[in-house]
Enzyme design. Structure first.
Site, PDB file in Angstrom:
ATOM      1  N   ARG A   1      15.915  38.470 -33.096  1.00  0.00           N
ATOM      2  CA  ARG A   1      17.011  39.396 -34.170  1.00  0.00           C
ATOM      3  C   ARG A   1      15.751  39.368 -35.418  1.00  0.00           C
ATOM      4  O   ARG A   1      14.787  39.336 -35.774  1.00  0.00           O
ATOM      5  CB  ARG A   1      17.310  37.682 -34.892  1.00  0.00           C
ATOM      6  CG  ARG A   1      18.244  37.981 -36.075  1.00  0.00           C
ATOM      7  CD  ARG A   1      17.552  37.952 -37.261  1.00  0.00           C
ATOM      8  NE  ARG A   1      18.698  37.636 -38.862  1.00  0.00           N
ATOM      9  CZ  ARG A   1      18.011  37.494 -40.306  1.00  0.00           C
ATOM     10  NH1 ARG A   1      16.764  37.357 -39.713  1.00  0.00           N
ATOM     11  NH2 ARG A   1      18.573  37.564 -40.935  1.00  0.00           N
TER      12      ARG A   1
ATOM     13  N   THR B   1      11.322  35.324 -49.129  1.00  0.00           N
ATOM     14  CA  THR B   1      11.267  36.065 -48.750  1.00  0.00           C
ATOM     15  C   THR B   1      10.866  37.089 -49.962  1.00  0.00           C
ATOM     16  O   THR B   1      11.669  36.912 -51.025  1.00  0.00           O
ATOM     17  CB  THR B   1      12.352  37.449 -47.945  1.00  0.00           C
ATOM     18  OG1 THR B   1      12.626  37.286 -46.314  1.00  0.00           O
ATOM     19  CG2 THR B   1      11.827  38.947 -48.498  1.00  0.00           C
TER      20      THR B   1
ATOM     21  N   THR C   1       9.034  40.014 -44.605  1.00  0.00           N
ATOM     22  CA  THR C   1       9.747  38.783 -44.081  1.00  0.00           C
ATOM     23  C   THR C   1       9.227  38.003 -42.998  1.00  0.00           C
ATOM     24  O   THR C   1       9.265  39.167 -42.026  1.00  0.00           O
ATOM     25  CB  THR C   1      11.333  38.348 -44.644  1.00  0.00           C
ATOM     26  OG1 THR C   1      11.364  37.225 -44.087  1.00  0.00           O
ATOM     27  CG2 THR C   1      11.874  39.252 -43.489  1.00  0.00           C
TER      28      THR C   1
ATOM     29  N   SER D   1       8.076  31.783 -45.152  1.00  0.00           N
ATOM     30  CA  SER D   1       8.864  32.778 -44.869  1.00  0.00           C
ATOM     31  C   SER D   1       8.223  34.357 -44.934  1.00  0.00           C
ATOM     32  O   SER D   1       9.566  35.299 -44.922  1.00  0.00           O
ATOM     33  CB  SER D   1      10.095  33.054 -46.013  1.00  0.00           C
ATOM     34  OG  SER D   1      11.061  33.547 -45.354  1.00  0.00           O
TER      35      SER D   1
ATOM     36  N   THR E   1      17.078  39.439 -50.649  1.00  0.00           N
ATOM     37  CA  THR E   1      16.834  37.828 -50.210  1.00  0.00           C
ATOM     38  C   THR E   1      17.423  37.366 -49.994  1.00  0.00           C
ATOM     39  O   THR E   1      19.224  37.501 -50.437  1.00  0.00           O
ATOM     40  CB  THR E   1      15.439  37.210 -50.828  1.00  0.00           C
ATOM     41  OG1 THR E   1      14.976  35.821 -50.336  1.00  0.00           O
ATOM     42  CG2 THR E   1      16.507  36.962 -52.224  1.00  0.00           C
ATOM     43  N   GLY E   2      17.814  36.610 -48.755  1.00  0.00           N
ATOM     44  CA  GLY E   2      18.747  35.764 -48.668  1.00  0.00           C
ATOM     45  C   GLY E   2      19.072  35.927 -47.314  1.00  0.00           C
ATOM     46  O   GLY E   2      18.284  36.021 -46.307  1.00  0.00           O
TER      47      GLY E   2
HETATM   48  C1  SD4 Z   1      16.171  37.569 -43.727  1.00  0.00           C
HETATM   49  N1  SD4 Z   1      16.881  38.435 -45.740  1.00  0.00           N
HETATM   50  O1  SD4 Z   1      15.636  38.256 -42.235  1.00  0.00           O
HETATM   51  C2  SD4 Z   1      15.397  37.771 -45.148  1.00  0.00           C
HETATM   52  C3  SD4 Z   1      15.546  35.994 -45.507  1.00  0.00           C
HETATM   53  C4  SD4 Z   1      15.357  36.217 -46.307  1.00  0.00           C
HETATM   54  O2  SD4 Z   1      14.093  35.129 -48.198  1.00  0.00           O
HETATM   55  O3  SD4 Z   1      15.345  36.999 -47.100  1.00  0.00           O
HETATM   56  N2  SD4 Z   1      14.836  34.845 -47.389  1.00  0.00           N
HETATM   57  O4  SD4 Z   1      17.526  37.619 -43.323  1.00  0.00           O
END
Ligand code: SD4
Length: 333
Positions: A221, A193, A211, A90, A244-245
């Site tokens: 995006r 990330t 990321t 990621s 993260t997320g």
């Molecule tokens: C995103 N926050 O592009 C990032 C993805 C991520 O762990 O954090 N993955 O939305």
């Protein structure tokens, strides 16, 4: 993912866990903008980062500090490890591509003086965090995107690299073969990330976040990670936070800025992360498979973290050693 590598975890888990969700006491001070916290702990520096690959990133950040680097250098050097690691799918090289098969990268960096730089939708550059730093240091801007960001990187001397590994290409082909439906899931391979926060021996804070974004995302995006205030925020008078997320909900609630503002109001880093997750869960529609995690580091070196769902881990490095911690969460499944 938690077992991707084995690291020696030194035994100070209890001490660190006290700062990570097990202790939710409110600090007694309330800071006005620009005011400094009164006391500094003996144990600086402190580094905290997201996920288990944060252990290796922290180590590189630590080495940077040992060799005279400042918080900003350490933050950059730390996340560069994940950017170059093909197993971290990621981030950077080895990152899973977008729906069209292109690896596009988002990254940002912020220092103790409130300077920030960021790149979004950047292709073919191994270390987007370093391009973000150049944006911060060599332009009057904060964020460059897409073709403009790539041109800037090339002008600054960065070289182009193919970032799509065979494993990532195969995962994309499998995804396409399965009907190519975009459905993000908590804690699977598209959630790692790296966000990394550093408090150096001069009590200066800095952070970086980098990321490849959500796997198989719509081309173009951009998530929270390169957006100052969403994926990362540093206020040297108070603390720093990173996320993260699933970036959409972090963007909608300006999550990292919120965590730092909650710390300014007197919350501990752990409690500030928890409150920001609660805000996100009430202010946006969170779906069953959504994961979000915040980590935070206060001006006094206190760490904290909280997630929407179980499975999030953070890595902490201090003079006492290195540890990987399971982060408490709002929902239990
Ligand atoms: C995103 N926050 O592009 C990032 C993805 C991520 O762990 O954090 N993955 O939305």
């Amino acid at each position: 993912m938690a077992n991707r590598r084995s690291f020696i975890i030194h035994s100070f888990i209890g001490a660190l866990a006290a700062g990570l969700g097990c202790r939710y006491g409110y600090a007694t001070h309330v800071l006005a903008p620009g005011m400094s916290l009164p006391a500094l702990p003996a144990e600086l520096p402190v580094i905290i980062s997201t996920w288990n690959h944060g252990l290796a990133a922290n180590e590189a950040a630590w080495q940077s500090l040992l060799h005279g680097g400042k918080a900003l250098d350490a933050a950059e050097q730390g996340v560069m490890v994940s950017e170059a690691d093909p197993e971290v799918n990621s981030v950077g090289y080895g990152g899973l591509p977008d729906a069209s098969g292109k690896v596009t990268l988002d990254a940002c960096i912020m220092d103790s003086k409130g300077n920030a730089g960021s790149v979004a939708c950047l292709e073919n550059i191994l270390h987007p965090v370093s391009v973000a730093r150049k944006v911060m240091e060599n332009t009057p801007h904060v964020m460059l995107t897409g073709a403009g960001a790539l041109q800037f990187a090339l002008d600054q001397g960065f070289e182009q690299t193919d970032l799509l590994t065979d494993a990532a290409r195969k995962a994309w082909e499998n995804w396409k073969a399965s009907g190519a439906r975009y459905a993000p899931q908590a804690n699977w391979e598209n959630h790692d990330t790296i966000g990394l926060l550093v408090l150096d021996t001069e009590a200066s804070l800095a952070g970086a976040c980098t990321t490849s974004g959500m796997a198989f995302k719509h081309p173009g995006r951009v998530g929270d990670s390169p957006v100052i205030g969403a994926g990362l925020f540093v206020d040297n008078a108070v603390g720093a936070a990173t996320a993260t997320g699933e970036g959409e909900v972090v963007l909608k609630t300006l999550g990292s800025f919120l965590v730092v503002e909650l710390m300014r109001q007197g919350h501990s880093p752990a409690k500030a992360c928890e409150e920001a997750v609660r805000r996100l869960a009430t202010a946006t529609s969170v779906h069953k498979q959504m994961q979000v995690g915040y980590i935070a580091l206060s001006k006094t070196g206190e760490t904290g973290a909280f997630a929407l769902r179980p499975g999030f881990q953070c890595a902490v490095r201090s003079a006492k050693g290195s540890v990987l911690l399971d982060v408490p969460s709002l929902f239990q499944d």
